[in-house]
Motif scaffolding. Structure first.
Motif, PDB file in Angstrom:
ATOM      1  N   SER A   1      19.221  -6.136  -5.843  1.00 18.28           N
ATOM      2  CA  SER A   1      18.138  -7.063  -6.269  1.00 18.28           C
ATOM      3  C   SER A   1      18.708  -8.257  -6.925  1.00 18.28           C
ATOM      4  O   SER A   1      18.089  -9.318  -7.107  1.00 18.28           O
ATOM      5  CB  SER A   1      17.517  -6.257  -7.403  1.00 18.28           C
ATOM      6  OG  SER A   1      18.361  -6.003  -8.586  1.00 18.28           O
TER       7      SER A   1
ATOM      8  N   ALA B   1       4.825  -2.577   4.063  1.00 19.75           N
ATOM      9  CA  ALA B   1       5.795  -2.093   2.666  1.00 19.75           C
ATOM     10  C   ALA B   1       6.319  -0.676   2.750  1.00 19.75           C
ATOM     11  O   ALA B   1       7.614  -0.485   2.456  1.00 19.75           O
ATOM     12  CB  ALA B   1       4.993  -2.629   1.301  1.00 19.75           C
TER      13      ALA B   1
ATOM     14  N   ASN C   1      10.894  -5.383   5.852  1.00 21.15           N
ATOM     15  CA  ASN C   1      11.133  -5.763   4.347  1.00 21.15           C
ATOM     16  C   ASN C   1      11.705  -6.972   4.179  1.00 21.15           C
ATOM     17  O   ASN C   1      11.135  -7.745   3.128  1.00 21.15           O
ATOM     18  CB  ASN C   1      11.888  -4.557   3.848  1.00 21.15           C
ATOM     19  CG  ASN C   1      11.733  -4.649   2.233  1.00 21.15           C
ATOM     20  OD1 ASN C   1      10.810  -4.509   1.682  1.00 21.15           O
ATOM     21  ND2 ASN C   1      12.782  -4.858   1.673  1.00 21.15           N
TER      22      ASN C   1
ATOM     23  N   ILE D   1       9.556  -9.591   1.593  1.00 22.32           N
ATOM     24  CA  ILE D   1      10.065 -10.050   0.349  1.00 22.32           C
ATOM     25  C   ILE D   1      10.498 -11.871   0.319  1.00 22.32           C
ATOM     26  O   ILE D   1      10.058 -12.385  -0.367  1.00 22.32           O
ATOM     27  CB  ILE D   1      11.413  -9.297  -0.027  1.00 22.32           C
ATOM     28  CG1 ILE D   1      10.940  -7.963  -0.097  1.00 22.32           C
ATOM     29  CG2 ILE D   1      12.081  -9.944  -1.041  1.00 22.32           C
ATOM     30  CD1 ILE D   1      10.329  -7.524  -1.305  1.00 22.32           C
TER      31      ILE D   1
ATOM     32  N   LEU E   1      11.988  -3.263  -6.803  1.00 21.36           N
ATOM     33  CA  LEU E   1      13.373  -2.904  -6.454  1.00 21.36           C
ATOM     34  C   LEU E   1      14.287  -3.930  -6.249  1.00 21.36           C
ATOM     35  O   LEU E   1      15.353  -3.902  -6.424  1.00 21.36           O
ATOM     36  CB  LEU E   1      13.319  -1.952  -5.346  1.00 21.36           C
ATOM     37  CG  LEU E   1      12.703  -0.369  -5.733  1.00 21.36           C
ATOM     38  CD1 LEU E   1      12.711   0.349  -4.300  1.00 21.36           C
ATOM     39  CD2 LEU E   1      13.508   0.534  -6.542  1.00 21.36           C
ATOM     40  N   PHE E   2      13.759  -4.969  -5.674  1.00 25.41           N
ATOM     41  CA  PHE E   2      14.497  -6.137  -5.351  1.00 25.41           C
ATOM     42  C   PHE E   2      14.556  -7.356  -6.279  1.00 25.41           C
ATOM     43  O   PHE E   2      14.765  -8.354  -5.981  1.00 25.41           O
ATOM     44  CB  PHE E   2      14.095  -6.673  -3.947  1.00 25.41           C
ATOM     45  CG  PHE E   2      14.678  -5.924  -2.741  1.00 25.41           C
ATOM     46  CD1 PHE E   2      15.896  -6.083  -2.097  1.00 25.41           C
ATOM     47  CD2 PHE E   2      13.763  -4.728  -2.314  1.00 25.41           C
ATOM     48  CE1 PHE E   2      16.321  -5.414  -1.129  1.00 25.41           C
ATOM     49  CE2 PHE E   2      14.463  -4.321  -1.204  1.00 25.41           C
ATOM     50  CZ  PHE E   2      15.767  -4.513  -0.672  1.00 25.41           C
TER      51      PHE E   2
ATOM     52  N   PRO F   1       3.277   0.839  -2.516  1.00 21.97           N
ATOM     53  CA  PRO F   1       4.639   0.177  -1.876  1.00 21.97           C
ATOM     54  C   PRO F   1       5.133  -1.275  -1.954  1.00 21.97           C
ATOM     55  O   PRO F   1       6.153  -1.684  -2.016  1.00 21.97           O
ATOM     56  CB  PRO F   1       4.301   0.773  -0.168  1.00 21.97           C
ATOM     57  CG  PRO F   1       3.576   1.783  -0.469  1.00 21.97           C
ATOM     58  CD  PRO F   1       2.411   1.429  -1.574  1.00 21.97           C
TER      59      PRO F   1
ATOM     60  N   HIS G   1      13.719  -2.065   7.834  1.00 25.31           N
ATOM     61  CA  HIS G   1      14.747  -2.978   6.936  1.00 25.31           C
ATOM     62  C   HIS G   1      14.347  -4.483   7.307  1.00 25.31           C
ATOM     63  O   HIS G   1      14.356  -5.310   6.139  1.00 25.31           O
ATOM     64  CB  HIS G   1      16.226  -2.945   7.086  1.00 25.31           C
ATOM     65  CG  HIS G   1      16.971  -3.818   6.095  1.00 25.31           C
ATOM     66  ND1 HIS G   1      17.545  -4.918   6.739  1.00 25.31           N
ATOM     67  CD2 HIS G   1      17.479  -3.748   4.938  1.00 25.31           C
ATOM     68  CE1 HIS G   1      18.205  -5.576   5.626  1.00 25.31           C
ATOM     69  NE2 HIS G   1      18.043  -4.694   4.666  1.00 25.31           N
TER      70      HIS G   1
ATOM     71  N   PHE H   1       9.508   0.794   4.590  1.00 19.90           N
ATOM     72  CA  PHE H   1      10.929   0.492   3.924  1.00 19.90           C
ATOM     73  C   PHE H   1      11.532   1.934   3.226  1.00 19.90           C
ATOM     74  O   PHE H   1      12.686   2.459   3.623  1.00 19.90           O
ATOM     75  CB  PHE H   1      10.856  -0.509   2.929  1.00 19.90           C
ATOM     76  CG  PHE H   1      12.287  -0.808   2.415  1.00 19.90           C
ATOM     77  CD1 PHE H   1      13.281  -1.333   3.122  1.00 19.90           C
ATOM     78  CD2 PHE H   1      12.555  -0.502   0.859  1.00 19.90           C
ATOM     79  CE1 PHE H   1      14.674  -1.721   2.522  1.00 19.90           C
ATOM     80  CE2 PHE H   1      13.889  -0.559   0.350  1.00 19.90           C
ATOM     81  CZ  PHE H   1      14.872  -1.357   1.216  1.00 19.90           C
ATOM     82  N   LEU H   2      10.667   2.487   2.476  1.00 21.78           N
ATOM     83  CA  LEU H   2      11.047   3.716   1.789  1.00 21.78           C
ATOM     84  C   LEU H   2      11.256   4.994   2.854  1.00 21.78           C
ATOM     85  O   LEU H   2      11.960   5.877   3.073  1.00 21.78           O
ATOM     86  CB  LEU H   2      10.300   4.101   0.789  1.00 21.78           C
ATOM     87  CG  LEU H   2      10.272   5.801  -0.028  1.00 21.78           C
ATOM     88  CD1 LEU H   2      11.821   5.602  -0.611  1.00 21.78           C
ATOM     89  CD2 LEU H   2       9.211   6.056  -0.812  1.00 21.78           C
TER      90      LEU H   2
ATOM     91  N   THR I   1       3.035   6.354   2.489  1.00 23.05           N
ATOM     92  CA  THR I   1       3.977   7.083   2.846  1.00 23.05           C
ATOM     93  C   THR I   1       4.078   8.515   2.833  1.00 23.05           C
ATOM     94  O   THR I   1       3.162   9.161   2.109  1.00 23.05           O
ATOM     95  CB  THR I   1       5.423   6.608   1.732  1.00 23.05           C
ATOM     96  OG1 THR I   1       4.845   6.983   0.543  1.00 23.05           O
ATOM     97  CG2 THR I   1       5.106   5.308   1.857  1.00 23.05           C
TER      98      THR I   1
ATOM     99  N   ASN J   1       8.574  -2.193  -3.829  1.00 20.44           N
ATOM    100  CA  ASN J   1       9.841  -2.954  -3.251  1.00 20.44           C
ATOM    101  C   ASN J   1       9.900  -4.303  -3.900  1.00 20.44           C
ATOM    102  O   ASN J   1      11.149  -4.710  -4.148  1.00 20.44           O
ATOM    103  CB  ASN J   1       9.336  -3.338  -1.631  1.00 20.44           C
ATOM    104  CG  ASN J   1       9.146  -2.138  -0.874  1.00 20.44           C
ATOM    105  OD1 ASN J   1       9.497  -0.909  -1.225  1.00 20.44           O
ATOM    106  ND2 ASN J   1       8.525  -2.422   0.304  1.00 20.44           N
TER     107      ASN J   1
END
Length: 296
Positions: free
Chosen positions: A284, A172, A148, A152, A248-249, A241, A145, A175-176, A212, A245
């Motif tokens: 996000s 990246a 990430n 970001i 998603l954010f 990835p 986390h 994170f997942l 991943t 990310n």
């Protein structure tokens, strides 16, 4: 090493945290003006304070009996927060951190990252700690986390000051691979509470990328479970990835991600992805929108 975090992934996330911590600190210090606005509300210095604050908090999660929380007044908020109130929590966190000198913040960040790496070195990477919303995150997931966050928010700063900020897809992907799946396996507490009635439909989304481990996330009756790949999937998502990310954010639009071919959605019922993302969503909107428009 227990199932979940392989020895290779544990080494990768630790290396990624050290590398991205150093990169982020150097980016902050090299910014021509720390007051340049990175978002609508945050400057370079504010963004650095936010990330340094997260790094300051994590040692107390790793060693709660030995390291007191640096933000005791926010403890109740952190335990009860949900994804829609992370923005409010960030506001209170920023009020707790008064330092805005970029060199001081960069040094603090490096120090806290070093503490996290030392404190976690002999821990089981799959041991869980209590995170936001009383969710349970693995030690490896906690490090992922923070990786990430560095990537970001480094992207945010770099866009604002015109600096390069290459991002590793392997970093990246942690994170997942470690954070998201670990949180869903171990319990997300109140973090994903939406107040909406649970959807009884079963929605299975398969995630695959070269960086991943393949995984299927299943939403049913408001609960999310993690299944092995090969489960009957409604949606199949192939992704880069870094782009996923950022999407998603809220840094990259879903349309842009699709048009570049870096997030590809297929499957027998691909339209169900929107229902899935309404429940399994990231904050996000919890950070001010980037002040500099643009896509990678």
């Amino acid at each position: 090493m227990t199932a979940g975090t392989t020895e290779d992934l544990w080494h990768k996330v630790r290396t990624a945290l050290e590398r991205n911590g150093d990169r982020f600190a150097e980016l902050v210090v090299s910014a021509p003006d720390a007051q340049v606005m990175v978002t609508g509300d945050w400057s370079v210095a504010d963004t650095a304070a936010h990330v340094a604050g997260i790094a300051a908090y994590y040692p107390s999660l790793l060693r709660p009996g030995d390291v007191p929380t640096p933000f005791p007044d926010l403890a109740d908020r952190m335990r009860s927060v949900d994804v829609d109130r992370v923005a409010e929590l960030n506001h209170h966190l920023m009020r707790e951190i008064t330092e805005r000198d970029p060199r001081v913040l960069a040094e603090r960040l490096r120090r806290h990252v070093g503490e996290i790496l030392r404190m976690s070195e002999d821990l089981d990477p799959d041991r869980t700690v209590t995170w936001l919303g009383s969710s349970r995150v693995t030690v490896a997931g906690l490090l992922a986390h923070l990786v990430n966050e560095l990537m970001i928010h480094g992207w945010d700063i770099a866009r604002a000051v015109g600096a390069p900020w290459p991002m590793s897809p392997g970093d990246a992907g942690l994170f997942l691979d470690l954070f998201v799946t670990g949180l869903l396996r171990n319990g997300f507490g109140s973090l994903l509470d939406t107040g909406e009635p649970p959807d009884p439909r079963r929605v299975a989304v398969e995630f695959r990328s070269p960086h991943t481990r393949p995984v299927t996330l299943v939403l049913r009756d408001g609960k999310v479970t993690v299944e092995e790949p090969g489960a009957r999937a409604d949606v199949r998502l192939r992704f880069d990835p870094v782009t996923l990310n950022l999407m998603l954010f809220g840094r990259v639009s879903q349309v842009r991600a699709a048009l570049t071919g870096k997030v590809v959605v297929t499957g027998r019922r691909p339209w169900l992805l929107s229902a899935f993302l309404r429940k399994v969503r990231l904050p996000s909107n919890s950070y001010p929108a980037p002040a500099v428009a643009g896509e990678p």
